[in-house]
Design an enzyme around this catalytic site. Structure first.
Site, short mmCIF file in Angstrom:
data_model
loop_
_atom_site.label_atom_id
_atom_site.label_comp_id
_atom_site.label_asym_id
_atom_site.label_seq_id
_atom_site.Cartn_x
_atom_site.Cartn_y
_atom_site.Cartn_z
N GLY A 86 31.81 36.55 68.39
CA GLY A 86 32.85 35.54 68.26
C GLY A 86 32.45 34.13 68.66
O GLY A 86 33.25 33.39 69.22
N SER A 87 31.21 33.73 68.34
CA SER A 87 30.85 32.36 68.72
C SER A 87 31.55 31.33 67.83
O SER A 87 31.91 30.25 68.29
CB SER A 87 29.33 32.16 68.76
OG SER A 87 28.77 32.25 67.48
N ARG A 128 41.34 52.00 53.95
CA ARG A 128 41.18 50.57 54.23
C ARG A 128 42.54 49.87 54.22
O ARG A 128 42.83 49.01 55.05
CB ARG A 128 40.27 49.99 53.14
CG ARG A 128 39.42 48.84 53.56
CD ARG A 128 38.47 48.46 52.43
NE ARG A 128 37.21 49.16 52.47
CZ ARG A 128 36.20 48.87 53.29
NH1 ARG A 128 36.31 47.88 54.15
NH2 ARG A 128 35.08 49.55 53.25
N MET A 180 33.62 41.88 59.93
CA MET A 180 32.69 42.67 59.12
C MET A 180 33.36 43.81 58.33
O MET A 180 32.77 44.86 58.11
CB MET A 180 31.57 43.24 60.01
CG MET A 180 30.74 42.17 60.71
SD MET A 180 30.05 40.94 59.57
CE MET A 180 28.69 41.89 58.90
N ARG A 181 34.60 43.61 57.90
CA ARG A 181 35.26 44.61 57.05
C ARG A 181 35.51 43.99 55.67
O ARG A 181 35.98 42.85 55.58
CB ARG A 181 36.63 45.03 57.63
CG ARG A 181 36.60 45.60 59.02
CD ARG A 181 35.71 46.79 59.18
NE ARG A 181 36.09 47.92 58.33
CZ ARG A 181 35.28 48.94 58.06
NH1 ARG A 181 34.06 48.98 58.54
NH2 ARG A 181 35.68 49.93 57.28
N LEU A 192 37.67 43.44 52.50
CA LEU A 192 39.14 43.40 52.38
C LEU A 192 39.57 43.87 51.00
O LEU A 192 38.90 43.58 50.00
CB LEU A 192 39.62 41.97 52.64
CG LEU A 192 39.32 41.45 54.04
CD1 LEU A 192 39.56 39.94 54.12
CD2 LEU A 192 40.16 42.18 55.09
N HIS A 229 30.38 31.36 55.89
CA HIS A 229 29.23 32.14 55.41
C HIS A 229 27.96 31.36 55.75
O HIS A 229 27.88 30.16 55.51
CB HIS A 229 29.34 32.35 53.90
CG HIS A 229 28.22 33.18 53.36
ND1 HIS A 229 28.11 34.54 53.61
CD2 HIS A 229 27.13 32.85 52.62
CE1 HIS A 229 27.02 35.00 53.03
NE2 HIS A 229 26.40 34.00 52.44
N ASP A 268 32.18 36.66 49.44
CA ASP A 268 31.41 35.41 49.58
C ASP A 268 31.55 34.51 48.36
O ASP A 268 30.61 33.84 47.93
CB ASP A 268 29.93 35.71 49.87
CG ASP A 268 29.75 36.44 51.19
OD1 ASP A 268 30.60 36.27 52.08
OD2 ASP A 268 28.77 37.21 51.32
N GLU A 273 27.57 25.60 61.86
CA GLU A 273 28.80 26.38 61.63
C GLU A 273 29.88 25.95 62.62
O GLU A 273 31.05 25.81 62.27
CB GLU A 273 28.53 27.89 61.79
CG GLU A 273 27.61 28.45 60.71
CD GLU A 273 27.38 29.95 60.84
OE1 GLU A 273 28.26 30.67 61.34
OE2 GLU A 273 26.30 30.42 60.43
C1 GRF Z 1 28.02 33.97 61.59
O1 GRF Z 1 26.69 33.87 61.20
C2 GRF Z 1 28.91 33.71 60.41
O2 GRF Z 1 28.39 32.75 59.54
C3 GRF Z 1 28.96 35.04 59.72
O3 GRF Z 1 28.97 35.99 60.76
C4 GRF Z 1 28.38 35.42 61.93
C5 GRF Z 1 29.40 35.53 63.01
O4 GRF Z 1 28.90 35.16 64.24
N1 GRF Z 1 30.10 35.12 58.85
P1 GRF Z 1 29.91 34.93 65.46
O5 GRF Z 1 30.60 36.26 65.72
O6 GRF Z 1 30.85 33.86 65.07
O7 GRF Z 1 29.05 34.53 66.61
#
Ligand code: GRF
Length: 220
Positions: free
Chosen positions: A17-18, A70, A95-96, A98, A114, A150, A179
């Site tokens: 979750g950064s 799902r 990471m699911r 949809l 992305h 994507d 990001e």
């Molecule tokens: C990031 O690289 C984002 O671009 C991708 O998944 C990663 C998530 O990283 N969709 P974080 O959990 O936000 O640190």
């Protein structure tokens, strides 16, 4: 999308979750147009949940593994989003895949980040693939979510130079730094009504042509 109040936004995560953290921190500014009202994870053990909780944000987990399908999983998420009166979703390392049902329900109200300059390098391992191709410019993209993975109208992008000796890790870190800049910026542009979806493209109000609010260029 400007409604005279801070857009009630949920950040959907699966891991560290950064990007979520960058969104929460940006939304602490009183001038920011969105409020991070909920952090929702499909993994109860996601590290990001702890951080969000410490920041005083409402958190929830809907463990996808206990659902038969799902769509059942998504319907549970949707109930929670409804309870928290969520108006907008930011996927941040969620990471699911949809279903068309969920995407349709949130279409025009859900964005993703992305780690590549879309439409190049959809999918996983984007940094290693970019290096293998020898590209000189890489980057990241915030886009509206559509049924195709994507894909979808681009809100903002940041370009990052590839430098000699880069590994997927060093390049990925340089992209990640960008990001953290463009995701909050894109959310604020949308929540303030400055970025609007028109005929499948994002238009930045008050700009003719390229808008530097939606494009971050290499720093060196
Ligand atoms: C990031 O690289 C984002 O671009 C991708 O998944 C990663 C998530 O990283 N969709 P974080 O959990 O936000 O640190």
């Amino acid at each position: 999308m400007s409604r005279g109040h801070r857009l009630r936004t949920a950040v959907l995560i699966s891991g560290r979750g950064s990007n979520m953290t960058a969104l929460i921190e940006a939304a602490r500014a009183p001038t920011f147009s969105a409020d991070v009202s909920l952090v929702l994870s499909n993994d109860p053990a996601a590290a990001g949940l702890e951080f969000a909780k410490r920041m005083g944000i409402a958190v929830a987990a809907v463990d996808h593994r206990i659902y038969a399908s799902r769509e059942d999983f998504e319907r549970s998420m949707d109930v929670l989003l409804d309870i928290h009166r969520i108006e907008f979703l930011c996927l941040a390392g969620f990471m699911r895949l949809l279903t068309p049902w969920f995407v349709g329900r949130w279409q025009g109200r859900m964005i993703n980040i992305h780690p590549a300059l879309l439409p190049a390098y959809k999918g996983l391992n984007t940094h290693a693939r970019a290096l293998a191709d020898g590209v000189k410019i890489h980057g990241c993209t915030v886009h509206f979510v559509v049924p195709a993975v994507d894909d979808g109208p681009i809100v903002a992008q940041a370009a990052v130079p590839v430098v000699t000796g880069d590994t997927a890790k060093t390049l990925g870190q340089r992209v990640l730094t960008q990001e953290y800049r463009i995701y909050p910026m894109a959310l604020d542009l949308i929540a303030s009504g400055s970025a609007v979806l028109e005929n499948g493209l994002v238009h930045i109000r008050g700009s003719a042509g390229t808008d530097d609010r939606a494009l971050i260029q290499p720093e060196n």
